[in-house]
Write a protein that holds these residues in place. Structure first.
Motif, PDB file in Angstrom:
ATOM      1  N   ASP A 213       0.675  -0.843   0.241  1.00 36.70           N
ATOM      2  CA  ASP A 213      -0.346   0.297  -0.143  1.00 36.70           C
ATOM      3  C   ASP A 213       0.982   1.399  -0.008  1.00 36.70           C
ATOM      4  OD1 ASP A 213      -2.466  -1.359   0.058  1.00 36.70           O
ATOM      5  OD2 ASP A 213      -2.690  -0.926   2.237  1.00 36.70           O
ATOM      6  N   GLY A 214       0.226   2.110  -0.393  1.00 37.84           N
ATOM      7  CA  GLY A 214       1.182   3.269  -0.494  1.00 37.84           C
ATOM      8  C   GLY A 214       1.963   3.712  -1.351  1.00 37.84           C
ATOM      9  N   PHE A 215       2.116   3.101  -2.932  1.00 34.46           N
ATOM     10  CA  PHE A 215       2.642   2.823  -4.118  1.00 34.46           C
ATOM     11  C   PHE A 215       2.378   3.260  -5.270  1.00 34.46           C
ATOM     12  CE2 PHE A 215       5.753   0.566  -1.119  1.00 34.46           C
ATOM     13  CZ  PHE A 215       7.030   0.749  -1.001  1.00 34.46           C
ATOM     14  N   GLN A 216       2.341   4.139  -5.692  1.00 36.12           N
ATOM     15  CA  GLN A 216       2.381   4.343  -7.279  1.00 36.12           C
ATOM     16  C   GLN A 216       2.680   3.104  -8.341  1.00 36.12           C
ATOM     17  OE1 GLN A 216       3.593   7.563  -8.953  1.00 36.12           O
ATOM     18  NE2 GLN A 216       2.261   7.888 -11.183  1.00 36.12           N
ATOM     19  N   VAL A 217       1.627   2.639  -9.145  1.00 39.01           N
ATOM     20  CA  VAL A 217       2.229   1.412  -9.731  1.00 39.01           C
ATOM     21  C   VAL A 217       1.932   2.181 -11.205  1.00 39.01           C
ATOM     22  CG1 VAL A 217       1.408  -0.602 -10.612  1.00 39.01           C
ATOM     23  CG2 VAL A 217       1.463  -0.381  -8.454  1.00 39.01           C
ATOM     24  N   GLU A 218       2.977   2.026 -12.373  1.00 38.15           N
ATOM     25  CA  GLU A 218       3.401   2.115 -13.972  1.00 38.15           C
ATOM     26  C   GLU A 218       3.609   0.709 -14.710  1.00 38.15           C
ATOM     27  OE1 GLU A 218       5.079   5.685 -14.820  1.00 38.15           O
ATOM     28  OE2 GLU A 218       3.458   6.374 -13.635  1.00 38.15           O
ATOM     29  N   VAL A 219       3.279   0.344 -14.982  1.00 36.90           N
ATOM     30  CA  VAL A 219       3.424  -0.640 -16.078  1.00 36.90           C
ATOM     31  C   VAL A 219       4.115  -0.046 -18.122  1.00 36.90           C
ATOM     32  CG1 VAL A 219       3.340  -2.883 -17.236  1.00 36.90           C
ATOM     33  CG2 VAL A 219       2.073  -1.991 -14.913  1.00 36.90           C
ATOM     34  N   ASP A 220       4.951  -0.320 -18.584  1.00 39.32           N
ATOM     35  CA  ASP A 220       5.071   0.067 -19.354  1.00 39.32           C
ATOM     36  C   ASP A 220       4.817  -1.255 -20.966  1.00 39.32           C
ATOM     37  OD1 ASP A 220       6.421  -1.909 -19.581  1.00 39.32           O
ATOM     38  OD2 ASP A 220       9.272  -1.410 -19.361  1.00 39.32           O
ATOM     39  N   THR A 221       4.957  -0.967 -22.177  1.00 40.56           N
ATOM     40  CA  THR A 221       4.555  -2.318 -23.336  1.00 40.56           C
ATOM     41  C   THR A 221       5.177  -3.020 -22.869  1.00 40.56           C
ATOM     42  OG1 THR A 221       6.677  -0.918 -24.411  1.00 40.56           O
ATOM     43  CG2 THR A 221       3.575   0.509 -24.011  1.00 40.56           C
ATOM     44  N   ASN A 222       6.097  -3.243 -22.078  1.00 40.43           N
ATOM     45  CA  ASN A 222       7.013  -4.776 -22.116  1.00 40.43           C
ATOM     46  C   ASN A 222       6.493  -5.162 -21.324  1.00 40.43           C
ATOM     47  OD1 ASN A 222       8.665  -4.230 -24.719  1.00 40.43           O
ATOM     48  ND2 ASN A 222       9.889  -3.300 -23.295  1.00 40.43           N
ATOM     49  N   GLY A 223       5.729  -4.562 -20.084  1.00 35.43           N
ATOM     50  CA  GLY A 223       5.181  -5.333 -18.866  1.00 35.43           C
ATOM     51  C   GLY A 223       6.244  -5.605 -17.549  1.00 35.43           C
TER      52      GLY A 223
ATOM     53  N   ARG B 223       4.077 -29.702 -25.328  1.00 38.22           N
ATOM     54  CA  ARG B 223       4.780 -29.257 -26.497  1.00 38.22           C
ATOM     55  C   ARG B 223       5.250 -27.196 -25.813  1.00 38.22           C
ATOM     56  NH1 ARG B 223       3.951 -29.258 -31.500  1.00 38.22           N
ATOM     57  NH2 ARG B 223       2.094 -31.226 -31.929  1.00 38.22           N
ATOM     58  N   ASN B 224       5.009 -27.281 -24.503  1.00 35.58           N
ATOM     59  CA  ASN B 224       6.111 -26.221 -23.520  1.00 35.58           C
ATOM     60  C   ASN B 224       7.639 -25.731 -24.451  1.00 35.58           C
ATOM     61  OD1 ASN B 224       3.886 -26.125 -21.231  1.00 35.58           O
ATOM     62  ND2 ASN B 224       4.816 -27.001 -20.017  1.00 35.58           N
ATOM     63  N   ASN B 225       8.081 -26.436 -25.220  1.00 29.82           N
ATOM     64  CA  ASN B 225       9.290 -25.724 -25.249  1.00 29.82           C
ATOM     65  C   ASN B 225       9.061 -24.927 -26.629  1.00 29.82           C
ATOM     66  OD1 ASN B 225       8.163 -28.175 -27.178  1.00 29.82           O
ATOM     67  ND2 ASN B 225      10.382 -27.988 -28.106  1.00 29.82           N
ATOM     68  N   GLU B 226       7.545 -24.618 -27.326  1.00 30.37           N
ATOM     69  CA  GLU B 226       7.451 -24.126 -27.985  1.00 30.37           C
ATOM     70  C   GLU B 226       6.825 -22.768 -26.982  1.00 30.37           C
ATOM     71  OE1 GLU B 226       4.181 -25.757 -29.752  1.00 30.37           O
ATOM     72  OE2 GLU B 226       5.428 -27.077 -30.905  1.00 30.37           O
ATOM     73  N   ARG B 227       6.972 -22.782 -25.968  1.00 31.56           N
ATOM     74  CA  ARG B 227       6.128 -21.242 -25.526  1.00 31.56           C
ATOM     75  C   ARG B 227       7.626 -19.893 -25.458  1.00 31.56           C
ATOM     76  NH1 ARG B 227       3.964 -22.308 -19.975  1.00 31.56           N
ATOM     77  NH2 ARG B 227       6.297 -23.343 -19.783  1.00 31.56           N
ATOM     78  N   GLU B 228       7.045 -18.996 -25.408  1.00 30.23           N
ATOM     79  CA  GLU B 228       8.942 -18.362 -25.469  1.00 30.23           C
ATOM     80  C   GLU B 228       7.750 -16.926 -24.402  1.00 30.23           C
ATOM     81  OE1 GLU B 228      10.794 -14.869 -27.813  1.00 30.23           O
ATOM     82  OE2 GLU B 228       9.397 -16.449 -28.861  1.00 30.23           O
ATOM     83  N   ALA B 229       8.751 -16.667 -23.347  1.00 29.56           N
ATOM     84  CA  ALA B 229       8.199 -15.710 -22.828  1.00 29.56           C
ATOM     85  C   ALA B 229       9.235 -14.057 -23.312  1.00 29.56           C
ATOM     86  CB  ALA B 229       9.283 -15.951 -21.533  1.00 29.56           C
ATOM     87  N   LEU B 230       7.937 -13.303 -23.852  1.00 30.26           N
ATOM     88  CA  LEU B 230       8.209 -11.631 -24.115  1.00 30.26           C
ATOM     89  C   LEU B 230       8.746 -11.168 -23.324  1.00 30.26           C
ATOM     90  CD1 LEU B 230       5.467 -12.340 -26.620  1.00 30.26           C
ATOM     91  CD2 LEU B 230       7.732 -13.167 -26.944  1.00 30.26           C
ATOM     92  N   GLU B 231      10.780 -10.522 -23.354  1.00 32.38           N
ATOM     93  CA  GLU B 231      10.948 -10.031 -22.211  1.00 32.38           C
ATOM     94  C   GLU B 231      10.106  -8.091 -23.277  1.00 32.38           C
ATOM     95  OE1 GLU B 231      14.735  -9.917 -21.312  1.00 32.38           O
ATOM     96  OE2 GLU B 231      14.676 -12.003 -20.565  1.00 32.38           O
ATOM     97  N   GLN B 232      10.666  -8.300 -24.491  1.00 30.67           N
ATOM     98  CA  GLN B 232      10.240  -6.926 -25.540  1.00 30.67           C
ATOM     99  C   GLN B 232       8.886  -7.559 -26.091  1.00 30.67           C
ATOM    100  OE1 GLN B 232      12.268  -4.668 -25.566  1.00 30.67           O
ATOM    101  NE2 GLN B 232      13.415  -5.461 -23.423  1.00 30.67           N
ATOM    102  N   SER B 233       8.357  -7.718 -25.870  1.00 36.17           N
ATOM    103  CA  SER B 233       6.523  -7.859 -26.137  1.00 36.17           C
ATOM    104  C   SER B 233       6.125  -6.456 -27.059  1.00 36.17           C
ATOM    105  CB  SER B 233       5.375  -7.989 -25.676  1.00 36.17           C
ATOM    106  OG  SER B 233       5.181  -7.464 -24.360  1.00 36.17           O
ATOM    107  N   GLY B 234       5.960  -5.836 -26.384  1.00 39.92           N
ATOM    108  CA  GLY B 234       5.509  -4.219 -26.760  1.00 39.92           C
ATOM    109  C   GLY B 234       3.640  -4.179 -27.412  1.00 39.92           C
ATOM    110  N   ALA B 235       3.359  -4.976 -26.279  1.00 39.33           N
ATOM    111  CA  ALA B 235       1.886  -4.849 -26.453  1.00 39.33           C
ATOM    112  C   ALA B 235       0.741  -4.453 -25.254  1.00 39.33           C
ATOM    113  CB  ALA B 235       1.919  -6.802 -27.086  1.00 39.33           C
ATOM    114  N   VAL B 236       2.007  -4.476 -23.857  1.00 41.10           N
ATOM    115  CA  VAL B 236       1.071  -3.793 -23.286  1.00 41.10           C
ATOM    116  C   VAL B 236       0.464  -2.321 -22.823  1.00 41.10           C
ATOM    117  CG1 VAL B 236       1.106  -4.481 -20.547  1.00 41.10           C
ATOM    118  CG2 VAL B 236       1.945  -5.447 -21.947  1.00 41.10           C
ATOM    119  N   ARG B 237      -0.177  -2.739 -22.816  1.00 38.31           N
ATOM    120  CA  ARG B 237      -1.312  -1.175 -23.106  1.00 38.31           C
ATOM    121  C   ARG B 237      -1.969  -1.269 -20.915  1.00 38.31           C
ATOM    122  NH1 ARG B 237       1.183  -1.288 -26.228  1.00 38.31           N
ATOM    123  NH2 ARG B 237       0.903  -0.734 -28.457  1.00 38.31           N
ATOM    124  N   GLN B 238      -1.419  -0.290 -20.641  1.00 35.50           N
ATOM    125  CA  GLN B 238      -2.072  -0.220 -19.020  1.00 35.50           C
ATOM    126  C   GLN B 238      -3.275   0.430 -18.745  1.00 35.50           C
ATOM    127  OE1 GLN B 238       0.227   2.002 -15.885  1.00 35.50           O
ATOM    128  NE2 GLN B 238      -0.384   0.454 -14.138  1.00 35.50           N
TER     129      GLN B 238
END
Length: 277
Positions: free
Chosen positions: A156-166, A212-227
């Motif tokens: 509590d008491g913290f401002q939160v901001e999320v960029d486009t990469n999450g 098929r978990n080897n076909e899953r990729e965690a995206l560090e630079q997705s540029g997809a997130v819209r807060q």
């Protein structure tokens, strides 16, 4: 054998199944991040041509099968059901913990009792422990969870901001001496090599085969997130209603054909046979 009778039954069943798909689309027109389903309608001949070389008895793969199934070759059937994964519209909410994804092949990770599931629904909240969860109370996961289980938690008491990469940044509002946002954690976004294997499992969640978990990729630079935004469903209600009316009329037409076969053609055949006897 009455070929028209079997074709009509197959056509009616196919359209009833199609009605179920369309009705589900309409029911989820206002579901955040929902993706519409659709079907491909083919016939027995198409299925047979694809599988004939794999049938166990040679005689059934060529002329014999064509002879026995001649009257069934053109019976309509649903040969494939698929999900339209195109983007829905973006709705601005300005809520801190609402997130939309601005690319098609991108999903949030959610921990459920059945394992990791995936969703496009970014309508999140904080639970009593300050943990980021979805509407069902399941934790939203960071990228690092794939290597070591951990969660996204806030004080509590913290401002939160999320960029486009999450990436999640926070600022302590109770400390006037701290003005810079500090990187705290991230919201995990994943993509899949073969999204067609994603399966809807309810609660607006998808599963993906563990093998098929080897076909899953965690995206560090997705540029997809819209807060502060949510993705609407990609349902066009007018289009779905048109399909609903069309399928309903086809069911009625097939029903009339069946009635003709049962009440008129069969009666005529029995009458003529009795007269000859």
């Amino acid at each position: 054998m009455q070929g028209g009778y079997y074709s009509s039954v197959g056509g009616m069943v196919t359209q009833i199944d199609r009605l179920d798909v369309i009705a589900n689309n309409i029911a989820n027109a206002n579901t955040t991040g929902f993706k519409r389903d659709d079907v491909v309608i083919g016939d027995f001949l198409r299925l047979y041509e694809q599988a004939k070389d794999f049938l166990p008895i040679d005689e059934q793969t060529k002329d014999a099968a064509k002879f026995y199934n001649r009257s069934l070759n053109r019976v309509p059937q649903i040969v494939e059901e698929f999900t339209d994964r195109s983007l829905g519209g973006m709705m601005q909410t300005d809520n801190t913990f609402d997130f939309a994804l601005g690319r098609e092949n991108a999903y949030f990770m959610i921990e459920t009792p059945e394992g990791i599931r995936y969703t496009r629904d970014g309508s999140f909240v904080l639970n009593e422990q300050g943990r980021l969860v979805n509407k069902e109370g399941y934790p939203v996961l960071p990228r690092e969870y794939l290597d070591a289980p951990q969660y996204i938690e806030f004080i509590d008491g913290f401002q939160v901001e999320v960029d486009t990469n999450g990436n999640v940044y926070t600022r302590d509002l109770n400390n006037e001496g701290i003005s810079e946002m500090a990187l705290m954690t991230n919201i995990g976004i994943v993509a899949f090599e073969n999204p067609k294997y994603l399966k809807k499992v309810g609660d607006n969640l998808y599963s993906y085969p563990e093998e098929r978990n080897n076909e899953r990729e965690a995206l560090e630079q997705s540029g997809a997130v819209r807060q502060g935004f949510l993705e609407k469903s990609n349902i066009n209600v007018v289009y779905e209603m048109t399909g609903l009316i069309e399928a309903n009329r086809l069911v009625e037409a097939y029903s009339k054909v069946l009635k003709t076969h049962m009440d008129e053609l069969n009666t005529e055949a029995i009458t003529k046979l009795a007269a000859k006897a």
